[in-house]
Design an enzyme around this catalytic site. Structure first.
Site, PDB file in Angstrom:
ATOM      1  N   GLY A  47     -12.555   2.514   7.260  1.00 32.81           N
ATOM      2  CA  GLY A  47     -12.809   3.946   7.098  1.00 32.81           C
ATOM      3  C   GLY A  47     -12.075   4.536   5.913  1.00 32.81           C
ATOM      4  O   GLY A  47     -12.628   5.335   5.156  1.00 32.81           O
ATOM      5  N   CYS A  48     -10.832   4.134   5.744  1.00 35.70           N
ATOM      6  CA  CYS A  48     -10.030   4.669   4.648  1.00 35.70           C
ATOM      7  C   CYS A  48     -10.547   4.183   3.297  1.00 35.70           C
ATOM      8  O   CYS A  48     -10.494   4.911   2.305  1.00 35.70           O
ATOM      9  CB  CYS A  48      -8.562   4.316   4.842  1.00 35.70           C
ATOM     10  SG  CYS A  48      -7.886   5.066   6.334  1.00 35.70           S
ATOM     11  N   THR A  49     -11.058   2.964   3.262  1.00 34.63           N
ATOM     12  CA  THR A  49     -11.659   2.452   2.030  1.00 34.63           C
ATOM     13  C   THR A  49     -12.926   3.231   1.704  1.00 34.63           C
ATOM     14  O   THR A  49     -13.141   3.631   0.545  1.00 34.63           O
ATOM     15  CB  THR A  49     -11.955   0.940   2.162  1.00 34.63           C
ATOM     16  OG1 THR A  49     -10.714   0.257   2.368  1.00 34.63           O
ATOM     17  CG2 THR A  49     -12.645   0.401   0.922  1.00 34.63           C
ATOM     18  N   ALA A  52     -11.818   6.645   0.386  1.00 30.54           N
ATOM     19  CA  ALA A  52     -11.214   6.533  -0.944  1.00 30.54           C
ATOM     20  C   ALA A  52     -12.277   6.259  -1.999  1.00 30.54           C
ATOM     21  O   ALA A  52     -12.251   6.848  -3.089  1.00 30.54           O
ATOM     22  CB  ALA A  52     -10.154   5.436  -0.961  1.00 30.54           C
TER      23      ALA A  52
END
Length: 158
Positions: A47-49, A52
């Site tokens: 999710g964070c990738t 970002a």
């Protein structure tokens, strides 16, 4: 334990954190530029990738509209440097290992994770004006589609 949430019109809490290169970055350094601060749980997770990379892919239009993007997580600078290199991220990532800045922004606390209450990072985004005043405060945002909604809110998409 839930922290106080910040509202538009409030001054952004001051901070000094190390970036992916180990250089100290302070809120005061950001004065004079509109800034998007986003808090995310962990570098190099799916999710964070996604989030970002969405910021990365929108960076030229955000910068063109006068915004600087800064991501903040609990990851150490070396992991942030690896994340930037792996995913071609060209914006600043800051390390808040003791989650003191997360707490100041109300982005650390209880949240639901797979049906259980856990304590951790509440994925959130703040838009600051040139004087460090919060103009938008968004808590519990979803990783996918968030940047598109933010762009629309900022008037960057028709």
């Amino acid at each position: 334990m839930t922290n106080e949430r910040l509202e538009p019109g409030a001054p952004a809490p001051d901070f000094t954190l190390l970036d992916q290169d180990g250089t100290a970055v302070s809120l005061a350094d950001l004065r004079g530029t509109k800034t998007i601060l986003y808090f995310y749980p962990a570098a190099m997770t799916p999710g964070c990738t996604t989030q970002a990379c969405d910021f990365r892919d929108s960076l030229s239009s955000l910068e063109g509209a006068g915004y600087r993007v800064i991501g903040i997580s609990r990851d150490e600078p070396a992991k942030l440097a690896e994340f930037r290199a792996r995913d071609g991220l060209s914006f600043t990532l800051l390390s808040d290992p003791d989650h003191a800045v997360h707490s100041a922004y109300g982005t650390w606390g209880e949240k639901m994770n797979y049906g259980k209450v856990v304590e951790g990072v509440i994925r959130s985004t703040f838009v600051l004006d040139e004087d460090g005043i919060i103009t938008e405060a968004m808590y519990n945002v979803k990783a996918t589609g968030h940047v598109a909604r933010l762009r629309k809110m900022l008037g960057l998409d028709a």
